[in-house]
Design an enzyme around this catalytic site. Structure first.
Site, PDB file in Angstrom:
ATOM      1  N   LYS A  91      37.545  40.483  38.452  1.00 24.84           N
ATOM      2  CA  LYS A  91      38.388  41.275  39.345  1.00 24.84           C
ATOM      3  C   LYS A  91      38.038  40.902  40.775  1.00 24.84           C
ATOM      4  O   LYS A  91      36.862  40.703  41.103  1.00 24.84           O
ATOM      5  CB  LYS A  91      38.134  42.769  39.089  1.00 24.84           C
ATOM      6  CG  LYS A  91      38.892  43.710  39.985  1.00 24.84           C
ATOM      7  CD  LYS A  91      38.755  45.153  39.506  1.00 24.84           C
ATOM      8  CE  LYS A  91      37.344  45.669  39.583  1.00 24.84           C
ATOM      9  NZ  LYS A  91      37.240  47.095  39.192  1.00 24.84           N
ATOM     10  N   LYS A 132      43.239  43.559  31.290  1.00 18.63           N
ATOM     11  CA  LYS A 132      43.310  44.920  31.826  1.00 18.63           C
ATOM     12  C   LYS A 132      44.537  45.079  32.723  1.00 18.63           C
ATOM     13  O   LYS A 132      44.762  44.283  33.636  1.00 18.63           O
ATOM     14  CB  LYS A 132      42.040  45.238  32.613  1.00 18.63           C
ATOM     15  CG  LYS A 132      40.802  45.351  31.732  1.00 18.63           C
ATOM     16  CD  LYS A 132      39.541  45.396  32.576  1.00 18.63           C
ATOM     17  CE  LYS A 132      39.505  46.614  33.473  1.00 18.63           C
ATOM     18  NZ  LYS A 132      38.337  46.587  34.378  1.00 18.63           N
TER      19      LYS A 132
END
Length: 243
Positions: free
Chosen positions: A31, A89
């Site tokens: 991320k 995700k």
């Protein structure tokens, strides 16, 4: 039956992934913290990092802070999923079209082990757990959308988090927790037996989520979470119960 909780370390590149591996992270989550709540990393960088990890830990990656448009979301999940990560995700961001858009992700959700991320400070106005189960998602996570230092436990009581985990399990989903978690949050959350506890700022120098992660900080968090079998799968329950 007691659930084994995995340590998720959020990293931005292969260098940080190497530190997380050395510290013993169970799941390395890619991320970009400077690009929002679930900022995506460059696809080529991600694919390279997954090859370097070579199965020594499970991997996941975010698709970015995207509008709730079904075509856009399908393309993003596929783009990230084809890098070889174990889980993809996707955030359920506040949007009047969110429920309908997520409902159309059944095919890619099953192909790429989708983890639907819900935000404790911006919870959806629909039953996201039931929807995640209906599209065949692998699991759900609670996180925080606003990264101002307030943790998951500043937004939800421990009893509410316990209910989230229980309902996720009832729907056959793995359940993860994140959101500016610190070392002091581990004992009460670990007692709830989530499948994942995720960290970023607590792993970084001076606790700043945009700083680089620090080996000593990672080892400190790792020491608080019992070690599981390396590379162990997080199975999706096969027989969801009614909640």
């Amino acid at each position: 039956m007691r659930t084994e909780t995995r340590f998720l370390a959020s990293v931005r590149d292969d260098a940080e992934a190497s530190i997380a591996l050395e510290a013993g992270a169970d799941l390395i989550d890619f991320k970009e913290p400077s690009a929002g709540a679930l900022g995506a990393v460059d696809r080529e960088l991600l694919a390279k990092a997954v090859r370097l990890i070579a199965g020594r830990a499970k991997t996941s990656a975010t698709v970015g802070d995207l509008p709730m448009d079904s075509k856009l979301l399908r393309e993003a999940v596929t783009r990230v999923g084809t890098t070889g990560v174990d889980y993809v995700k996707l955030g359920a961001f506040p949007d009047p079209h969110a429920e309908a858009a997520i409902a159309e992700l059944a095919l890619v959700a099953r192909q790429h082990k989708l983890i639907l991320v819900l935000f404790a400070d911006a919870m959806p106005d629909f039953d996201a757990l039931a929807l995640a189960a209906a599209i065949g998602a692998h699991g759900v996570m609670l996180d925080t959308m606003s990264k101002t230092g307030q943790s998951l436990l500043d937004h939800l009581e421990i009893e509410e988090i316990a209910r989230f985990i229980s309902r996720a399990r009832g729907h056959g989903l793995i359940a993860g927790l994140a959101g500016s978690l610190k070392a002091r949050h581990v004992p009460p959350l670990l007692a709830l037996q989530p499948d994942l506890l995720g960290f970023r700022s607590a792993l970084c120098r001076d606790g700043a989520r945009n700083a680089s992660i620090d080996l000593e900080a990672c080892v400190g968090i790792r020491s608080l979470i019992p070690v599981n079998e390396p590379g162990a799968e997080m199975p999706r329950l096969l027989s969801p119960a009614l909640c």
